[in-house]
Design a protein around this motif. Sequence first.
Motif, PDB file in Angstrom:
ATOM      1  N   VAL B  32       0.834  -1.196   0.000  1.00 15.69           N
ATOM      2  CA  VAL B  32       0.000   0.000   0.000  1.00 15.69           C
ATOM      3  C   VAL B  32       0.870   1.248   0.000  1.00 15.69           C
ATOM      4  CG1 VAL B  32      -1.739   1.281   1.302  1.00 15.69           C
ATOM      5  CG2 VAL B  32      -1.865  -1.214   1.152  1.00 15.69           C
ATOM      6  N   ALA B  33       1.902   1.245   0.863  1.00 19.22           N
ATOM      7  CA  ALA B  33       2.682   2.458   1.064  1.00 19.22           C
ATOM      8  C   ALA B  33       3.552   2.801  -0.146  1.00 19.22           C
ATOM      9  CB  ALA B  33       3.545   2.309   2.313  1.00 19.22           C
ATOM     10  N   SER B  34       4.315   1.819  -0.654  1.00 16.45           N
ATOM     11  CA  SER B  34       5.112   2.129  -1.844  1.00 16.45           C
ATOM     12  C   SER B  34       5.357   0.840  -2.612  1.00 16.45           C
ATOM     13  CB  SER B  34       6.417   2.843  -1.468  1.00 16.45           C
ATOM     14  OG  SER B  34       7.413   1.947  -1.175  1.00 16.45           O
ATOM     15  N   GLY B  35       4.282   0.300  -3.139  1.00 16.39           N
ATOM     16  CA  GLY B  35       4.298  -1.008  -3.765  1.00 16.39           C
ATOM     17  C   GLY B  35       5.275  -1.154  -4.906  1.00 16.39           C
ATOM     18  N   ASP B  36       5.218  -0.251  -5.863  1.00 14.21           N
ATOM     19  CA  ASP B  36       6.017  -0.437  -7.067  1.00 14.21           C
ATOM     20  C   ASP B  36       7.515  -0.382  -6.776  1.00 14.21           C
ATOM     21  OD1 ASP B  36       5.387   2.083  -6.326  1.00 14.21           O
ATOM     22  OD2 ASP B  36       5.582   2.962  -8.326  1.00 14.21           O
ATOM     23  N   ARG B  37       7.901   0.432  -5.766  1.00  9.91           N
ATOM     24  CA  ARG B  37       9.322   0.485  -5.475  1.00  9.91           C
ATOM     25  C   ARG B  37       9.752  -0.712  -4.645  1.00  9.91           C
ATOM     26  NH1 ARG B  37      11.855   5.375  -2.753  1.00  9.91           N
ATOM     27  NH2 ARG B  37       9.793   5.615  -1.837  1.00  9.91           N
ATOM     28  N   PHE B  38       8.884  -1.117  -3.706  1.00 12.66           N
ATOM     29  CA  PHE B  38       9.266  -2.201  -2.814  1.00 12.66           C
ATOM     30  C   PHE B  38       9.397  -3.518  -3.565  1.00 12.66           C
ATOM     31  CE2 PHE B  38       8.456  -5.566   0.280  1.00 12.66           C
ATOM     32  CZ  PHE B  38       9.424  -5.241   1.211  1.00 12.66           C
ATOM     33  N   PHE B  39       8.464  -3.763  -4.491  1.00 17.19           N
ATOM     34  CA  PHE B  39       8.497  -5.046  -5.190  1.00 17.19           C
ATOM     35  C   PHE B  39       9.270  -4.980  -6.501  1.00 17.19           C
ATOM     36  CE2 PHE B  39       4.860  -5.518  -2.351  1.00 17.19           C
ATOM     37  CZ  PHE B  39       5.228  -6.690  -1.719  1.00 17.19           C
ATOM     38  N   SER B  40      10.060  -3.914  -6.690  1.00 16.83           N
ATOM     39  CA  SER B  40      10.872  -3.832  -7.895  1.00 16.83           C
ATOM     40  C   SER B  40      12.011  -4.847  -7.821  1.00 16.83           C
ATOM     41  CB  SER B  40      11.435  -2.424  -8.045  1.00 16.83           C
ATOM     42  OG  SER B  40      12.356  -2.199  -7.008  1.00 16.83           O
ATOM     43  N   VAL B  41      12.494  -5.245  -8.997  1.00 17.61           N
ATOM     44  CA  VAL B  41      13.564  -6.239  -9.051  1.00 17.61           C
ATOM     45  C   VAL B  41      14.805  -5.727  -8.327  1.00 17.61           C
ATOM     46  CG1 VAL B  41      15.099  -7.516 -10.572  1.00 17.61           C
ATOM     47  CG2 VAL B  41      12.694  -7.222 -11.191  1.00 17.61           C
ATOM     48  N   ALA B  42      15.082  -4.434  -8.505  1.00 13.44           N
ATOM     49  CA  ALA B  42      16.288  -3.869  -7.893  1.00 13.44           C
ATOM     50  C   ALA B  42      16.222  -3.995  -6.380  1.00 13.44           C
ATOM     51  CB  ALA B  42      16.444  -2.402  -8.301  1.00 13.44           C
ATOM     52  N   ASN B  43      15.058  -3.678  -5.801  1.00 18.62           N
ATOM     53  CA  ASN B  43      14.933  -3.749  -4.343  1.00 18.62           C
ATOM     54  C   ASN B  43      15.014  -5.189  -3.851  1.00 18.62           C
ATOM     55  OD1 ASN B  43      14.517  -2.597  -1.750  1.00 18.62           O
ATOM     56  ND2 ASN B  43      12.447  -3.440  -1.816  1.00 18.62           N
ATOM     57  N   LEU B  44      14.353  -6.088  -4.575  1.00 23.30           N
ATOM     58  CA  LEU B  44      14.401  -7.487  -4.160  1.00 23.30           C
ATOM     59  C   LEU B  44      15.822  -8.011  -4.221  1.00 23.30           C
ATOM     60  CD1 LEU B  44      11.157  -8.928  -5.778  1.00 23.30           C
ATOM     61  CD2 LEU B  44      11.577  -8.288  -3.405  1.00 23.30           C
ATOM     62  N   GLN B  45      16.547  -7.594  -5.264  1.00 19.44           N
ATOM     63  CA  GLN B  45      17.935  -8.048  -5.391  1.00 19.44           C
ATOM     64  C   GLN B  45      18.784  -7.488  -4.260  1.00 19.44           C
ATOM     65  OE1 GLN B  45      19.333  -7.177  -9.311  1.00 19.44           O
ATOM     66  NE2 GLN B  45      19.278  -9.336  -9.893  1.00 19.44           N
ATOM     67  N   SER B  46      18.592  -6.205  -3.949  1.00 14.82           N
ATOM     68  CA  SER B  46      19.437  -5.630  -2.910  1.00 14.82           C
ATOM     69  C   SER B  46      19.092  -6.259  -1.561  1.00 14.82           C
ATOM     70  CB  SER B  46      19.297  -4.102  -2.881  1.00 14.82           C
ATOM     71  OG  SER B  46      18.391  -3.707  -1.913  1.00 14.82           O
ATOM     72  N   MET B  47      17.809  -6.564  -1.373  1.00 13.28           N
ATOM     73  CA  MET B  47      17.435  -7.233  -0.130  1.00 13.28           C
ATOM     74  C   MET B  47      18.086  -8.603  -0.022  1.00 13.28           C
ATOM     75  SD  MET B  47      13.444  -6.228   0.336  1.00 13.28           S
ATOM     76  CE  MET B  47      12.980  -7.810   0.920  1.00 13.28           C
ATOM     77  N   SER B  48      18.049  -9.339  -1.127  1.00 11.31           N
ATOM     78  CA  SER B  48      18.567 -10.698  -1.026  1.00 11.31           C
ATOM     79  C   SER B  48      20.085 -10.739  -1.043  1.00 11.31           C
ATOM     80  CB  SER B  48      17.984 -11.589  -2.119  1.00 11.31           C
ATOM     81  OG  SER B  48      18.154 -10.989  -3.366  1.00 11.31           O
ATOM     82  N   SER B  49      20.745  -9.623  -1.349  1.00 14.92           N
ATOM     83  CA  SER B  49      22.200  -9.667  -1.195  1.00 14.92           C
ATOM     84  C   SER B  49      22.622  -9.137   0.168  1.00 14.92           C
ATOM     85  CB  SER B  49      22.892  -8.882  -2.317  1.00 14.92           C
ATOM     86  OG  SER B  49      22.749  -7.514  -2.090  1.00 14.92           O
ATOM     87  N   GLY B 163      30.723 -11.747  -3.183  1.00 15.11           N
ATOM     88  CA  GLY B 163      29.898 -10.718  -2.571  1.00 15.11           C
ATOM     89  C   GLY B 163      28.977 -10.010  -3.545  1.00 15.11           C
ATOM     90  N   ASN B 164      29.453  -9.827  -4.790  1.00 14.38           N
ATOM     91  CA  ASN B 164      28.695  -8.959  -5.690  1.00 14.38           C
ATOM     92  C   ASN B 164      28.183  -9.649  -6.946  1.00 14.38           C
ATOM     93  OD1 ASN B 164      29.498  -6.877  -3.912  1.00 14.38           O
ATOM     94  ND2 ASN B 164      31.479  -6.845  -4.946  1.00 14.38           N
ATOM     95  N   GLY B 165      28.634 -10.888  -7.182  1.00 15.41           N
ATOM     96  CA  GLY B 165      28.220 -11.574  -8.401  1.00 15.41           C
ATOM     97  C   GLY B 165      26.788 -12.070  -8.300  1.00 15.41           C
ATOM     98  N   ALA B 166      26.291 -12.575  -9.431  1.00 18.35           N
ATOM     99  CA  ALA B 166      24.946 -13.125  -9.431  1.00 18.35           C
ATOM    100  C   ALA B 166      24.855 -14.204 -10.488  1.00 18.35           C
ATOM    101  CB  ALA B 166      23.917 -12.045  -9.703  1.00 18.35           C
ATOM    102  N   VAL B 167      24.046 -15.231 -10.221  1.00 21.00           N
ATOM    103  CA  VAL B 167      23.784 -16.266 -11.201  1.00 21.00           C
ATOM    104  C   VAL B 167      22.300 -16.202 -11.534  1.00 21.00           C
ATOM    105  CG1 VAL B 167      23.818 -18.730 -11.679  1.00 21.00           C
ATOM    106  CG2 VAL B 167      25.601 -17.698 -10.242  1.00 21.00           C
ATOM    107  N   LEU B 168      21.966 -15.997 -12.814  1.00 23.84           N
ATOM    108  CA  LEU B 168      20.573 -15.885 -13.238  1.00 23.84           C
ATOM    109  C   LEU B 168      19.826 -14.828 -12.418  1.00 23.84           C
ATOM    110  CD1 LEU B 168      19.700 -19.689 -13.482  1.00 23.84           C
ATOM    111  CD2 LEU B 168      20.364 -18.145 -15.344  1.00 23.84           C
ATOM    112  N   GLY B 169      20.517 -13.743 -12.077  1.00 24.62           N
ATOM    113  CA  GLY B 169      19.870 -12.672 -11.327  1.00 24.62           C
ATOM    114  C   GLY B 169      19.788 -12.913  -9.836  1.00 24.62           C
ATOM    115  N   ILE B 170      20.199 -14.120  -9.391  1.00 22.01           N
ATOM    116  CA  ILE B 170      20.176 -14.387  -7.951  1.00 22.01           C
ATOM    117  C   ILE B 170      21.556 -14.051  -7.386  1.00 22.01           C
ATOM    118  CG2 ILE B 170      19.770 -16.110  -6.160  1.00 22.01           C
ATOM    119  CD1 ILE B 170      18.287 -17.727  -8.342  1.00 22.01           C
ATOM    120  N   PRO B 171      21.625 -13.175  -6.396  1.00 20.46           N
ATOM    121  CA  PRO B 171      22.936 -12.777  -5.866  1.00 20.46           C
ATOM    122  C   PRO B 171      23.689 -13.967  -5.276  1.00 20.46           C
ATOM    123  CG  PRO B 171      21.218 -11.310  -5.073  1.00 20.46           C
ATOM    124  CD  PRO B 171      20.532 -12.451  -5.757  1.00 20.46           C
TER     125      PRO B 171
END
Lengths: 332, 319
Positions: B32-49, B163-171
């Motif tokens: 509700v608060a900031s959906g499009d930014r929170f569920f963006s690929v960039a945010n998900l990637q930074s969270m999972s790294s 630390g910074n690499g990724a395989v298929l987009g997964i950090p």
Amino acid sequence: MRDRMRFRWDALIKRHEFYLAALIGLMVIGLGISSEDFLTLGNIFDMSVSSAILGIMACGLFVVLIAGGIDISFPATAAIAQYVMATYVLSIGGNFFIAFLIAAAVGMLLGLINAVLVYKLKVPAIIITISTLNLFFGLLIYFSNGAWLYGFPDWFMDGVEWFTFVGSDGYDYGLSLPIITLVAVVLFTSFLMSKTRLGRQIYAMGGNADAASRIGINLFGIHLFVYGYMGALAGIASVVQTQITQSVAPNSLMGFELTVLAAVVLGGTSMTGGKGTLMGVVLGVALLAIMKNGLTLLGVPSYWHAVVTGLIIVFSISMTALNEKKQALQGA
Amino acid sequence: MDQVLNALKLPTDRNIRYLLVILISIMAIMAVASGDRFFSVANLQSMSSQMPLLGMLALAMAVCMLTGGINLSIIATTNACSLVMASIITMAPDNGMVLLFALVAGLVTAVVIGLLNGALIAYVGVSPILATLGMMTLINGLNVLISGGSVMSGFPESLLVIGNGAVLGIPMPLILFVFFAIGLWGLLEHTSLGRTIYLMGSNEKAAQFSGINTQKAVLYVYAISSILCWVAALVMMAKFNSAKAGYGESYLLIAILASVLGGINPDGGFGRIIGIGLALIVLQTLESGLNLLGVSSYLTMALWGGILILFITLQKRKA
């Protein structure tokens, strides 16, 4: 007569405090010979001032450990008490009595929160107090924006100085506020733990909480007291710290909790409660203070200080454990 | 029919259910608060790294807590490993053999520290809090002594990939974390050592009397904990591209917090890896979410403490 002497000696060498005192004695002799500054009155006063905060907080943690609990949150408690006290002194003024009163009251209040949570939730105290440490510190830094406070009134900056004299190095020494507070806190805690009914009840609860409850000790009341006392002493220590450093930084005490814990357990206080003496705590604090001072006087690089402290802690807790094991075997 | 219903009532573990409720409510609020930014690929990637570093440390903490112990020296061990590896690598940054040697040296450091912790606890009889507290002080001291308190940096690309690499987009850090989490799960739930660990946590005396060598098991547990710290050290070195005594000290208490939130009983005996995984996701979504909303990180720190207390209260209410 001879038998009695022997009996006493046997009892003595079984005690952890004896080894600690012997170690301190050796260090004092060694340092006294190798550094001519060590055994001067001025240096002894310096050591007392710099270990005052550690000593005051150690007294509080000692009481909590004896009761079978533990408190990790007291640096945050102290920081909040310090902030409230400093804000009051800066905006309204007052005197040391009021400063101590405010800090102790705020500290006690936060301590009571710990006590209620630990008692009601029945979760290991270390988990609760880690949570409240994060909670208190986070809120303090959020609301204070991490701003430093300084520019205290003159009466605060000057502190208290009784029986002053001029040391051999030309500086003035005397019974200053940190030393007076430290001595008062140690004496009061000693009286509390060994001469009052409450003190004995705290030992009883730490030794066996179920048994204590069945003979009619109010466990909740004891919880409130020990965590409240820890909080109040953290508040008092924070006033002393403010007076020494003449400023307040919200994060200055962060990470201090484990140092205080180390000093208390160095003195032989058991982590499971019910066992330990205030004498041991005082010796533990003294050992850390003398070692730090001695290493500095001998010109040992400060990089070595933590290594030596760590070695002494590991050695000392191992000796305590082995000693307890041996006694348990003999008893069985 | 009953079986189907039971399967639908997933998950049966109350702890995990609470975590899922908290997680879903955080996600709903964020949507509700900031959906499009929170569920963006960039945010998900930074969270999972970001999560795996804390995750490895939480696993290192949890395995000790399962036996009823605790390991306060995890951060010190992690820093010791990264300093040992860094000082070897920086001698010849581009030599593959040196890199390999550094990794082995780091692992050896970890195992030695773990065995020392274990020996103090199992054979000398020191309580785990004290033994690991003492070791923490000692190792921290050695860390500062070895490094002179300075930063070591300049690592080869082959290490930084961790630390910074990724395989298929997964950090990469996430892959490492999942790999070790599954490994630890297998160890705990499908080997005899794992059963021993749970049994020791529930009742150490009973474990002894049923003929289990508990002292040896303690040695293993603290060695495993240290090895997980070594992996954390690799991730940390690669992420920060440097090593220094005193990095990441604030993670110590948060690792305990994550373990308890994940359902590890601090008295030992209960708790599962899946719970820790969920707890880490909760903590990370909360942090990233509040960060996106512009809330101070100190308020987040306070919230973590508050959530743990709330969580324990919930657990106790119906227990």
